[in-house]
Scaffold this active site. Structure first.
Site, PDB file in Angstrom:
ATOM      1  N   HIS A  68       0.746  -1.134  -0.085  1.00 38.17           N
ATOM      2  CA  HIS A  68       0.071  -0.079  -0.058  1.00 38.17           C
ATOM      3  C   HIS A  68       0.714   1.198   0.032  1.00 38.17           C
ATOM      4  O   HIS A  68       0.330   2.459  -0.151  1.00 38.17           O
ATOM      5  CB  HIS A  68      -1.148  -0.081   1.131  1.00 38.17           C
ATOM      6  N   ASP A  99       0.109  -7.585   1.004  1.00 36.68           N
ATOM      7  CA  ASP A  99       0.412  -6.198   1.556  1.00 36.68           C
ATOM      8  C   ASP A  99       1.970  -6.084   1.592  1.00 36.68           C
ATOM      9  O   ASP A  99       2.555  -5.513   2.551  1.00 36.68           O
ATOM     10  CB  ASP A  99      -0.255  -5.486   2.916  1.00 36.68           C
ATOM     11  N   SER A 177       4.305   2.553   7.914  1.00 36.86           N
ATOM     12  CA  SER A 177       3.893   1.332   6.971  1.00 36.86           C
ATOM     13  C   SER A 177       5.288   1.167   6.184  1.00 36.86           C
ATOM     14  O   SER A 177       5.773   1.900   5.523  1.00 36.86           O
ATOM     15  CB  SER A 177       2.895   1.998   6.196  1.00 36.86           C
TER      16      SER A 177
END
Length: 479
Positions: A68, A99, A177
């Protein structure tokens, strides 16, 4: 003398930790992504978005991060810890399911002086971890310390699919992230998401998922994580257990659906009871013990295999134990009626006299509140032999030929001129080759939209120009 010796040992230990910490930091990367974000309500248009994330340099000259962080990317730059020079990077491999992504940097000087990080084992609950990354609140490297809180299956926000996940109490914020979580200097997970209205609940993609992804990509092609295409039901109720003749020592899940294109379609049938996966007992709630006293969904032992490999399933049929072998051939996209969340591609669509049609995807469902309940129900259905995709009338562009139809939006279509269709491309072909004066569209309840074919074709260019639409169809249909 003994005290002096202990002091010297302590000093050496501190220096060793400092040196190791410095080596670790050299491998942490800040990622700058410019992304092209599709507009699913106006599928001919898009917007640009800038975002930042984190990553780690690993062996082979790759940067490991989240999918992402680089999803829908148009341009990527990376910057090493302690430097201010940015380098152009490219996506080498991506798993939107898990992911995860691997990036490559062409300029070899980017890796000068870096010791790549290596992988550890799946951590234990209460094991200490350090999370590195570049979260909001500053521009320099951040490190937060925490422990592993629990390990179990959890829905990955990026894909909507459920896989094993590590819950941690270390502070995780936007920008973290893709950053690594380390224990004893080795990667045990990759930061992926957090619960915003909670106190320190963050989630990592566990190291076993990362290794599966990297092994999958060794042949240069991503195959993904398999879906067996089975619908199952818990066997906790005493009456249903008695009905199927199960004693107190037998547990499992009842198979209530076998998808027509599942690799198990010829081996399993409704009413079978799944009792073990890869030799691991399936509990009545559908969990398996993956470590002593730790349980998660039985899919865990399927996810451990690569696509194309086989896994053994123990079942009970007509009160007799059996064993079958499942070849892993399909992902969720091959099994469900509505495709999983799309990335790195523009949405499919076509405009016919101001009527806009599109295949139903999860992206489309979450892009609006219109008809959300009905469409969400469709998203939970399996494919059938005669139906592999849902088509919707996305919207109606107002014009003199569509008066009265402007309230139709996110409307699932069941038939065209009395005929059913398998998928979006077949629907498109039927629309393009229609010869009747009128095109009659129906939903499952018999509600109709009727288009005057010649009138729609005659007004097409005028409507496209009025709404500033360059192409009447998406690039996949133009090709």
């Amino acid at each position: 003398m003994r005290i002096l010796w202990m002091v010297l040992l302590g000093t050496l230990f501190i220096h060793a930790n400092v040196d190791q910490e410095g080596i670790t930091k050299q491998a942490i990367v800040k990622i700058y992504t410019t992304a092209k974000i599709p507009n699913y309500q106006e599928p001919w248009s898009s917007s640009m978005q800038s975002r930042t994330g984190s990553g780690a340099i690993i062996e082979g000259g790759y940067i490991l991060t989240n999918a992402h962080v680089v999803a829908n990317q148009a341009f990527i730059e990376v910057e090493r810890y302690g430097q201010r020079k940015r380098y152009i990077a490219k996506v080498y491999a991506v798993s939107h399911q898990a992911d995860l992504a691997l990036l490559k940097v062409k300029d070899p000087s980017f890796f000068t002086g870096v010791t790549p990080l290596t992988f550890g084992a799946l951590p234990q609950v209460e094991q200490k971890i350090v999370v590195y990354g570049y979260p909001m609140g500053g521009s320099t490297l951040s490190a937060t310390i925490g422990v592993v809180s629990r390990i179990e299956h959890h829905t990955y926000a990026h894909s909507g699919e459920a896989f094993l996940a590590i819950q941690v109490d270390a502070a995780v914020n936007p920008g973290n992230s893709g950053g690594p979580a380390l224990s004893d200097g080795k990667i045990v997970g990759v930061v992926m998401q957090h619960i915003s209205k909670s106190q320190s609940i963050g989630y990592l993609v566990p190291v076993n998922m990362v290794k599966h992804f990297i092994d999958d990509m060794k042949d240069g092609k991503y195959d993904g994580f398999a879906d067996l295409g089975l619908g199952t039901q818990k066997l906790e109720n005493p009456a249903i257990r008695r009905y199927y003749g199960l004693d107190e020592n037998t547990s499992g899940k009842l198979i209530v659906k076998v998808v027509y294109n599942s690799s198990l379609a010829g081996s399993l049938k409704e009413g079978d009871i799944l009792t073990a996966v890869d030799g691991h007992n399936v509990e009545n709630d559908g969990t398996v013990e993956f470590r002593k006293h730790e349980f998660t969904h039985y899919q865990h032992f399927i996810d451990a295999y690569q696509m194309g490999e086989k896994v053994k399933l123990d079942i009970i049929r007509d009160r007799k134990p059996m064993q079958v072998e499942a070849e892993l051939k399909y992902t969720a996209d091959d099994i469900y009626l509505v495709k999983t969340t799309r990335y790195d591609t523009m949405p499919s669509y076509f405009v016919y006299g101001g009527y806009v049609f599109a295949p139903l995807t999860r992206n489309l469902i979450v892009s609006t509140n219109l008809n959300r309940l009905n469409l969400s129900c469709l998203a939970s259905r399996w494919q059938e032999e005669e139906k592999s995709e849902v088509v919707v009338l996305l919207k109606v562009l107002a014009s003199d030929i569509s008066r009265g139809d402007n309230d139709f939006a996110m409307w699932p279509i069941d038939q065209i001129n009395g005929e059913k269709f398998k998928d979006f491309k077949e629907f498109y072909r039927k629309m393009q080759t229609a010869k009747d004066d009128y095109i009659v569209l129906k939903d499952e309840d018999g509600v109709q939209v009727i288009i005057d074919r010649k009138e729609a074709q005659g007004k097409q260019d005028e409507i496209l120009k009025k709404y500033n639409i360059e192409f009447d169809r998406s690039i996949d249909l133009r090709e």
